[in-house]
Design a protein around this motif. Structure first.
Motif, PDB file in Angstrom:
ATOM      1  N   ARG A   9      36.065  35.196  31.796  1.00  0.00           N
ATOM      2  CA  ARG A   9      34.824  35.181  32.530  1.00  0.00           C
ATOM      3  C   ARG A   9      34.674  36.466  33.302  1.00  0.00           C
ATOM      4  O   ARG A   9      35.639  37.070  33.733  1.00  0.00           O
ATOM      5  N   VAL A  15      29.000  37.752  43.384  1.00  0.00           N
ATOM      6  CA  VAL A  15      29.626  36.433  43.240  1.00  0.00           C
ATOM      7  C   VAL A  15      31.016  36.448  43.874  1.00  0.00           C
ATOM      8  O   VAL A  15      31.389  35.542  44.632  1.00  0.00           O
ATOM      9  N   TRP A  20      34.625  34.741  48.308  1.00  0.00           N
ATOM     10  CA  TRP A  20      35.736  34.885  49.256  1.00  0.00           C
ATOM     11  C   TRP A  20      35.250  34.889  50.700  1.00  0.00           C
ATOM     12  O   TRP A  20      35.983  34.480  51.605  1.00  0.00           O
ATOM     13  N   ILE A  22      32.750  32.959  51.720  1.00  0.00           N
ATOM     14  CA  ILE A  22      32.562  31.530  51.994  1.00  0.00           C
ATOM     15  C   ILE A  22      33.920  30.881  52.285  1.00  0.00           C
ATOM     16  O   ILE A  22      34.060  30.099  53.231  1.00  0.00           O
ATOM     17  N   ASN A  96      32.432  26.395  33.542  1.00  0.00           N
ATOM     18  CA  ASN A  96      32.386  25.362  32.507  1.00  0.00           C
ATOM     19  C   ASN A  96      31.595  24.172  33.077  1.00  0.00           C
ATOM     20  O   ASN A  96      31.410  24.079  34.284  1.00  0.00           O
ATOM     21  N   VAL A 103      30.705  23.097  41.584  1.00  0.00           N
ATOM     22  CA  VAL A 103      30.025  24.160  42.333  1.00  0.00           C
ATOM     23  C   VAL A 103      28.786  23.601  43.054  1.00  0.00           C
ATOM     24  O   VAL A 103      28.588  23.841  44.243  1.00  0.00           O
ATOM     25  N   TRP A 107      28.213  23.389  47.074  1.00  0.00           N
ATOM     26  CA  TRP A 107      27.025  23.988  47.706  1.00  0.00           C
ATOM     27  C   TRP A 107      26.217  22.927  48.461  1.00  0.00           C
ATOM     28  O   TRP A 107      25.737  23.180  49.564  1.00  0.00           O
ATOM     29  N   VAL A 197      41.617  32.882  37.983  1.00  0.00           N
ATOM     30  CA  VAL A 197      41.577  33.380  39.361  1.00  0.00           C
ATOM     31  C   VAL A 197      41.417  34.905  39.389  1.00  0.00           C
ATOM     32  O   VAL A 197      40.639  35.436  40.182  1.00  0.00           O
ATOM     33  N   MET A 200      38.083  36.277  39.436  1.00  0.00           N
ATOM     34  CA  MET A 200      37.333  36.160  40.688  1.00  0.00           C
ATOM     35  C   MET A 200      37.784  37.226  41.701  1.00  0.00           C
ATOM     36  O   MET A 200      37.233  37.341  42.780  1.00  0.00           O
TER      37      MET A 200
HETATM   38  C1  HEM Z   1      37.247  27.129  51.164  1.00  0.00           C
HETATM   39  C2  HEM Z   1      37.681  27.045  49.938  1.00  0.00           C
HETATM   40  C3  HEM Z   1      36.813  27.283  48.716  1.00  0.00           C
HETATM   41  C4  HEM Z   1      35.498  27.070  48.504  1.00  0.00           C
HETATM   42  C5  HEM Z   1      34.462  26.469  49.466  1.00  0.00           C
HETATM   43  C6  HEM Z   1      35.217  27.500  47.149  1.00  0.00           C
HETATM   44  C7  HEM Z   1      33.974  27.428  46.551  1.00  0.00           C
HETATM   45  C8  HEM Z   1      33.670  27.927  45.294  1.00  0.00           C
HETATM   46  C9  HEM Z   1      32.353  28.024  44.748  1.00  0.00           C
HETATM   47  C10 HEM Z   1      31.067  27.587  45.456  1.00  0.00           C
HETATM   48  C11 HEM Z   1      32.466  28.577  43.523  1.00  0.00           C
HETATM   49  C12 HEM Z   1      31.324  28.969  42.597  1.00  0.00           C
HETATM   50  C13 HEM Z   1      31.196  30.483  42.691  1.00  0.00           C
HETATM   51  C14 HEM Z   1      29.810  31.008  42.389  1.00  0.00           C
HETATM   52  O1  HEM Z   1      29.269  30.776  41.302  1.00  0.00           O
HETATM   53  O2  HEM Z   1      29.240  31.665  43.274  1.00  0.00           O
HETATM   54  C15 HEM Z   1      33.844  28.823  43.274  1.00  0.00           C
HETATM   55  C16 HEM Z   1      34.374  29.377  42.133  1.00  0.00           C
HETATM   56  C17 HEM Z   1      35.682  29.703  41.973  1.00  0.00           C
HETATM   57  N1  HEM Z   1      36.701  29.561  42.902  1.00  0.00           N
HETATM   58 FE1  HEM Z   1      36.524  28.757  44.723  1.00  0.00          FE
HETATM   59  N2  HEM Z   1      36.356  27.985  46.579  1.00  0.00           N
HETATM   60  C18 HEM Z   1      37.354  27.871  47.508  1.00  0.00           C
HETATM   61  C19 HEM Z   1      38.660  28.251  47.365  1.00  0.00           C
HETATM   62  C20 HEM Z   1      39.179  28.829  46.242  1.00  0.00           C
HETATM   63  C21 HEM Z   1      40.560  29.245  46.093  1.00  0.00           C
HETATM   64  C22 HEM Z   1      41.641  29.122  47.161  1.00  0.00           C
HETATM   65  C23 HEM Z   1      40.668  29.776  44.847  1.00  0.00           C
HETATM   66  C24 HEM Z   1      41.878  30.335  44.179  1.00  0.00           C
HETATM   67  C25 HEM Z   1      42.897  29.617  43.861  1.00  0.00           C
HETATM   68  C26 HEM Z   1      39.376  29.676  44.219  1.00  0.00           C
HETATM   69  C27 HEM Z   1      39.094  30.096  42.960  1.00  0.00           C
HETATM   70  C28 HEM Z   1      37.859  30.037  42.367  1.00  0.00           C
HETATM   71  C29 HEM Z   1      37.610  30.497  41.008  1.00  0.00           C
HETATM   72  C30 HEM Z   1      38.638  31.083  40.046  1.00  0.00           C
HETATM   73  C31 HEM Z   1      36.251  30.272  40.759  1.00  0.00           C
HETATM   74  C32 HEM Z   1      35.521  30.538  39.442  1.00  0.00           C
HETATM   75  C33 HEM Z   1      35.690  29.314  38.595  1.00  0.00           C
HETATM   76  C34 HEM Z   1      35.179  29.537  37.207  1.00  0.00           C
HETATM   77  O3  HEM Z   1      35.699  30.452  36.536  1.00  0.00           O
HETATM   78  O4  HEM Z   1      34.270  28.807  36.756  1.00  0.00           O
HETATM   79  N3  HEM Z   1      38.484  29.099  45.097  1.00  0.00           N
HETATM   80  N4  HEM Z   1      34.568  28.426  44.375  1.00  0.00           N
END
Ligand code: HEM
Ligand code: HEM
Length: 205
Positions: A9, A15, A20, A22, A96, A103, A107, A197, A200
């Motif tokens: 991806r 994004v 990060w 948020i 996916n 997501v 939100w 990860v 991202m």
């Molecule tokens: C406060 C904690 C977290 C919140 C509120 C959160 C929220 C979100 C949101 C809203 C998205 C969608 C991103 C977008 O389209 O703009 C997302 C995606 C993602 N987040 Fe988090 N996240 C959090 C913590 C984490 C952590 C700790 C990791 C790493 C281990 C992580 C890894 C990812 C990844 C890899 C994606 C992309 C997923 C994909 O490929 O479809 N997130 N997250």
């Protein structure tokens, strides 16, 4: 949606940055700031601005960041679960279908937290509800503002309870979703063998 060429991806800087930011804001308000303090509220306003930017990006950003790339679809999420069971892995240019539901859930939760938070604390510059004499509105807006504030205040005394309650329940729900989200990211990384990860993180476009 399904791309045959894309090996991993790709997320644009907006994004990544909003994700990060948020994360930081949620951690700050969940762990660091004192509930309802000025710091808590300002982190909250920042969170609202970051989320607004990401949602705007969902209309005008690059293809994979747009809402149209990851529509909320229970039908496709179920199909995705069947795919997991069957052990097949297909490529998605965006989230996916199961991730997409997560997501939107995150939100939605954030929007409830922000809406109730602002309903309790007021908009920036409109004067803190919990502090006295801090009104900084311009002379022209005072009248309309006071009318509105009066209306809010009247009910505000009684509504503070329910607003706080909804704010807190939504925050707790958010924590559960975040745990599921991280579990989902780990699961998907293992299942697909893709560096979910890393995609991202900065520098992996
Ligand atoms: C406060 C904690 C977290 C919140 C509120 C959160 C929220 C979100 C949101 C809203 C998205 C969608 C991103 C977008 O389209 O703009 C997302 C995606 C993602 N987040 Fe988090 N996240 C959090 C913590 C984490 C952590 C700790 C990791 C790493 C281990 C992580 C890894 C990812 C990844 C890899 C994606 C992309 C997923 C994909 O490929 O479809 N997130 N997250
Ligand atoms: C994800 C971000 C946030 C989290 C995790 C969070 C969490 C909390 C929690 C757990 C409380 C205590 C509720 C209780 O007393 O039972 C609280 C209180 C409060 N929060 Fe937040 N909050 C967040 C965002 C916001 C935002 C965006 C605002 C406003 C801009 C805000 C304004 C307030 C206010 C004014 C209170 C005090 C309520 C009272 O004492 O009656 N919060 N928050």
């Amino acid at each position: 949606m399904v791309s045959t060429q894309m090996k991993s991806r790709r997320w644009d800087p907006v994004v990544k940055l909003t994700h990060w930011s948020i994360v930081l804001a949620v951690l700050a308000n969940a762990i660091v700031t004192e509930e309802g303090s000025a710091a808590h509220v300002w982190v909250g306003y920042a969170l609202a601005a970051i989320l607004a930017l990401r949602l705007l990006w969902g209309f005008v950003g690059p293809a994979e960041a747009r809402f149209s790339a990851f529509p909320p679809s229970p039908r496709r999420a179920l199909a995705h679960i069947r795919e997991i069971r069957a052990g097949t892995v297909s490529e998605h240019a965006s989230h996916n279908p199961l991730g997409a539901l997560m997501v939107y859930a995150i939100w939605s939760c954030l929007l409830v937290i922000i809406a109730t938070g602002i309903a309790m604390a007021g908009l920036p510059g409109s004067g803190e509800r919990h502090e006295e004499g801090a009104r900084t509105v311009s002379a022209q807006t005072v009248e309309a503002d006071e009318e509105e504030a009066g209306e809010h205040r009247e009910g505000g005394e009684h509504e503070e309870g329910p607003l706080t309650e909804v704010h807190e329940v939504a925050a707790n729900l958010l924590y559960v979703l975040i745990l599921l989200h991280i579990a989902g990211v780990i699961f998907e990384t293992r299942r697909s063998g893709r560096q979910v990860v890393l995609a991202m993180l900065p520098g992996h476009r």
